[in-house]
Design an enzyme around this catalytic site. Structure first.
Site, mmCIF file in Angstrom:
data_model
loop_
_atom_site.group_PDB
_atom_site.id
_atom_site.type_symbol
_atom_site.label_atom_id
_atom_site.label_comp_id
_atom_site.label_asym_id
_atom_site.label_seq_id
_atom_site.Cartn_x
_atom_site.Cartn_y
_atom_site.Cartn_z
ATOM 1 N N ASP A 285 -34.709 14.977 -32.123
ATOM 2 C CA ASP A 285 -34.915 13.643 -31.545
ATOM 3 C C ASP A 285 -33.714 12.737 -31.842
ATOM 4 O OD1 ASP A 285 -36.271 11.615 -30.245
ATOM 5 O OD2 ASP A 285 -38.068 11.740 -31.474
ATOM 6 N N ASP B 128 0.859 -1.189 0.000
ATOM 7 C CA ASP B 128 0.000 0.000 0.000
ATOM 8 C C ASP B 128 0.893 1.236 0.000
ATOM 9 O OD1 ASP B 128 -2.645 -1.420 0.540
ATOM 10 O OD2 ASP B 128 -1.384 -2.121 2.195
ATOM 11 N N ASP C 105 -40.946 9.312 -22.806
ATOM 12 C CA ASP C 105 -42.116 9.053 -23.658
ATOM 13 C C ASP C 105 -43.286 8.560 -22.830
ATOM 14 O OD1 ASP C 105 -40.985 9.852 -25.972
ATOM 15 O OD2 ASP C 105 -40.632 7.853 -26.794
HETATM 16 C C1 DGJ Z 1 -39.672 9.677 -29.828
HETATM 17 C C2 DGJ Z 1 -40.065 10.906 -29.079
HETATM 18 O O1 DGJ Z 1 -39.697 10.789 -27.744
HETATM 19 C C3 DGJ Z 1 -41.570 11.133 -29.258
HETATM 20 O O2 DGJ Z 1 -41.981 12.229 -28.505
HETATM 21 C C4 DGJ Z 1 -41.851 11.334 -30.706
HETATM 22 O O3 DGJ Z 1 -41.250 12.512 -31.148
HETATM 23 C C5 DGJ Z 1 -41.356 10.149 -31.517
HETATM 24 N N1 DGJ Z 1 -39.978 9.852 -31.214
HETATM 25 C C6 DGJ Z 1 -41.507 10.398 -32.986
HETATM 26 O O4 DGJ Z 1 -40.996 9.407 -33.764
#
Ligand code: DGJ
Length: 746
Positions: free
Chosen positions: A480, A85, A550
């Site tokens: 996205d 150590d 989502d």
């Molecule tokens: C994933 C997103 O999180 C949704 O809100 C939406 O925009 C879809 N994609 C569309 O394909």
């Protein structure tokens, strides 16, 4: 008179000394030459490190403010504990190279072409400029330099750390681990780690684990920030802290690519947090003269519990991270078409939705996926970013004009880093998709990823986005990102450069966002990645809001939002009210759905073409009520009034910065055995003041049965609300209430 003047003159030198001392103390960064100590001070925080007798940078102190320099002594390395150590293993370096006797997590690890892998970083020099300190380290013999940057944010005490690794020699070397910082916590046992984990539709689950001897790793190997884990941590001592009390050390990385935060308790019980680029599959060749910057790693401390740690992050994000003063404004109430129409968008349908949205008080109308190429479902079209003429025979222009004439700004969905194999772009440029030569290309949601690390792909992407925004009156892009990296190959560059894809992809993504914003001032952008897969302090420097999940089912969302706000401000937290039944097959009332969504940046995502007149009228009242409290919700201080483990009863308070308004939300999941819930003790009120109270509660118990309207409930004193609390009348299943308090007198 003369005597007095003479007497006071005698004190002038003393006064000057005192003033000088005071000025020195008020500086956020000082170097104590005699002790070789750096003292960083901001808000209620002190952070101290020094140069030890071996010339290494060694951590000294992080915690509550200590103003007396005399308390800190020059640093000495930790002594060798045994032949196994070594001192190097336990000396808490600020930025440890992997070399000599280091067995703990290094900040930097390199390999030279001659096989040498020993790296020992020593102090060279430093520079202090205002709130920023830069310390230059150098290897004991090789021309590798590391600039460590510390920025102190005086209002919050947050410290931003970043490193820049530089090759000042004549031969390239390869970097295998490039971290932004090693943080050392005060010596103590019993630390608890909080982090955020999850998956698609199940983001931001608060994970609490004890810190024990060994290492815990939070990370993403997916190419993006990920739902699986978010680059945020908080450490406290279980039992000694709660929402509003106790020491909490917390931090977050600003990087949207592969990242890693390790929390390590050494066998000497030292707790160290190290974070930066993920070391998994990492190799970055640094050519002579080249350098690599690591992501910013922000660290903070409070004695005010995890609630205050969150509030510090919220304020910091709004005032120092979000771009173009975005965090100082309020978010418009938005409508999004996704859950209503999915890919079936056309001019007539979107116009009908827009008319209903405008009548409800919506301020921004966003058309989601489906407007371009042959995008009728998720099998085709990504990559062909031209307006679908069958759906929009007049282009986007006439829809946008209509939306604007209804008093709303227009926003559009894009997914620029992706391509469907069934697209003209892919047929023309199959090599633009990320791949390894001769290997299958794994699809996710029937799509592949473009290799944005390539210069040509980056330029192409910037140009079509720029054209789209230039040719149409688009105020907002929902950007996205619906899959993660697979087969992260980059066969077009030399083998020793190919793994740079992990860094270059994200660097180019940032560059496109930066250029777009610069060229189109006022353009706002949302970061969405199949929900909350790209939420971090790196992307937040370039976007105005994020999509947390989502999963818009209101009960699930309550918990997702609770997790989210541990690290991120409600200001950026988009929250849609959508139709029922939703996820889990659950149906809850319109009021419950609105009150959940009104705790972030409110939006509506229902199919308004199918909503009843009654629902539309009620929604309009909720939107109006939200506008009365949105400044408080988005830019105020959030207090969690119920423990994180309680999913049956959840209450959150938002207090305006000027103390004039408070919005308190409470939700009951299911009443049992007829018991009610305890009164809600509010935080941060002025006990001397009197508050006027209005309420939105379940219609059957509201005075005139009007859903969504704030109704008067008289007045109560701050002292009563703090000590006795608000009496709640929540009953049954999925009940909800919103109290709005206005300070009327002191
Ligand atoms: C994933 C997103 O999180 C949704 O809100 C939406 O925009 C879809 N994609 C569309 O394909």
């Amino acid at each position: 008179m003369r005597l007095i003047r003479l007497a006071s003159l005698r004190f002038v030198p003393l006064l000057l000394v005192l003033v000088a001392a005071q000025t020195a103390l008020s500086q956020s960064i000082r170097f104590l030459e005699d002790k070789k100590l750096f003292v960083l001070q901001g808000g209620p925080v002190s952070y101290v490190f020094g140069i030890n007798e071996r010339n290494e940078l060694q951590h000294v102190y992080w915690g509550g403010k200590v103003v007396r320099d005399a308390d800190f002594q020059p640093v000495k390395s930790t002594r060798e504990w045994s032949g196994l150590d070594l001192s190097q293993a336990y000396t808490p370096q600020e930025y440890a190279g992997w070399g000599a006797g280091l067995y703990t997590e290094p900040a930097l690890k390199v390999t030279w072409p001659d096989g040498n892998r020993d790296l020992v970083l020593h102090y060279e020099s430093h520079k202090i400029a205002g709130d920023t300190l830069s310390v230059l380290l150098k290897d004991i013999s090789r021309p590798i330099y590391v600039e460590l940057r510390y920025t102190v944010y005086p209002e919050t005490g947050l410290i931003e750390r970043q490193s820049r690794i530089e090759n000042r020699g004549k031969t390239p070397f390869s970097i295998e681990s490039a971290q932004s910082a090693n943080w050392t916590l005060p010596d103590a046992t019993g630390y608890r780690l909080r982090s955020l984990g999850g998956r698609w539709a199940g983001e931001d689950q608060l994970v609490e684990t004890p810190v024990k001897m060994g290492m815990q790793v939070l990370e993403s190997r997916r190419g993006g920030t990920s739902q699986q884990s978010n680059p945020w941590f908080a450490l406290d001592q279980d039992g000694n802290t709660d929402q509003e009390h106790g020491d909490v050390f917390f931090g977050a990385l600003g990087w949207s690519g592969n990242w890693r935060i390790s929390v390590e308790e050494t066998s000497m019980h030292q707790v160290r947090v190290t974070g930066g680029y993920n070391t998994f599959d990492f190799a970055y060749t640094l050519a002579p003269g080249a350098s690599l910057e690591t992501p910013a790693f922000y660290g903070g401390y409070t004695s005010g519990g995890i609630g205050d740690a969150s509030r510090i992050m919220h304020r910091f994000e709004r005032t120092k991270i979000l771009p173009d003063g975005s965090g100082l404004k309020t978010r418009p109430v938005l409508y999004n078409s996704w859950e209503a129409t999915e890919f079936k968008v056309d001019e007539a349908g979107q116009t009908a939705l827009a008319e209903k949205a405008a009548a409800m008080g919506i301020e921004r109308f966003v058309m989601d996926d489906g407007w371009f190429g042959k995008r009728n479902d998720d099998h085709a079209g990504l990559g062909d970013w031209n307006v679908n003429p069958a759906k929009f025979p007049n282009g986007l222009g006439s829809l946008i004009k209509k939306v604007n004439s209804l008093g709303m700004s227009f926003g559009l969905w894009v997914e620029p880093e992706m391509v469907n194999p069934d697209s003209d772009l892919y047929r023309k440029h199959p090599d633009w998709a990320m791949h390894f030569d001769g290997r299958p290309r794994t699809e996710g949601r029937h799509q592949l990823m473009l290799n944005l690390a390539r210069e040509d792909v980056k330029e192409y992407t910037f140009h079509w986005l720029d054209q789209l925004v230039t040719n149409n009156k688009i105020s907002f892009l929902k950007w996205d990102y619906n899959r993660n990296f697979t087969e992260p190959g980059w066969p077009e560059v030399p083998v020793d450069q190919q793994k740079k894809i992990w860094v270059q992809f994200t660097a180019n993504y940032y560059e496109i966002l930066d250029r777009l914003r610069k060229k189109h001032p006022g353009l706002e952008i949302e970061s969405c990645a199949s929900g909350g897969g790209r939420v971090d302090l790196g992307v937040l420097k370039r976007t105005d809001e994020v999509w947390p999940s989502d999963n818009t089912e209101a009960f699930d969302r309550l918990d997702i939002q609770r997790g989210f706000t541990y690290a991120y401000t409600p200001h950026i937290m988009m929250a849609w009210v959508t139709d029922v039944p939703n996820f889990n097959g659950r149906s809850v009332s319109l009021q419950y759905r609105f009150l959940v969504a009104m705790q972030g940046a409110l939006a509506v995502g229902s199919n308004l073409n199918k909503s009843s007149d009654e629902d539309l009228a009620e929604s309009k009242r909720f939107v109006a009520a939200y506008k009365e409290i949105r400044e408080t919700v988005q830019n105020g201080a959030l207090y969690r009034l119920t423990p994180a483990a309680d999913t049956n009863f959840i209450a959150n308070e938002y207090a305006a910065e000027d103390g004039k308004q408070v919005a308190a939300f409470a939700f009951l999941h299911s009443q049992q055995r007829g018991y009610g819930v305890s009164p809600l003790h509010l935080s941060g009120l002025d006990e001397q003041a009197v508050y006027k109270i209005r309420v939105i509660k379940t219609p059957r118990r509201s005075p005139d049965g009007t859903v969504g309207a704030l109704t008067d409930m008289g007045t109560l004193s701050g002292a009563y609300l703090t000590h006795h609390g608000l009496d709640l009348t929540l009953q049954g299943d999925y009940d909800s209430v919103l109290y709005v308090l206005e300070k009327v007198a002191n």
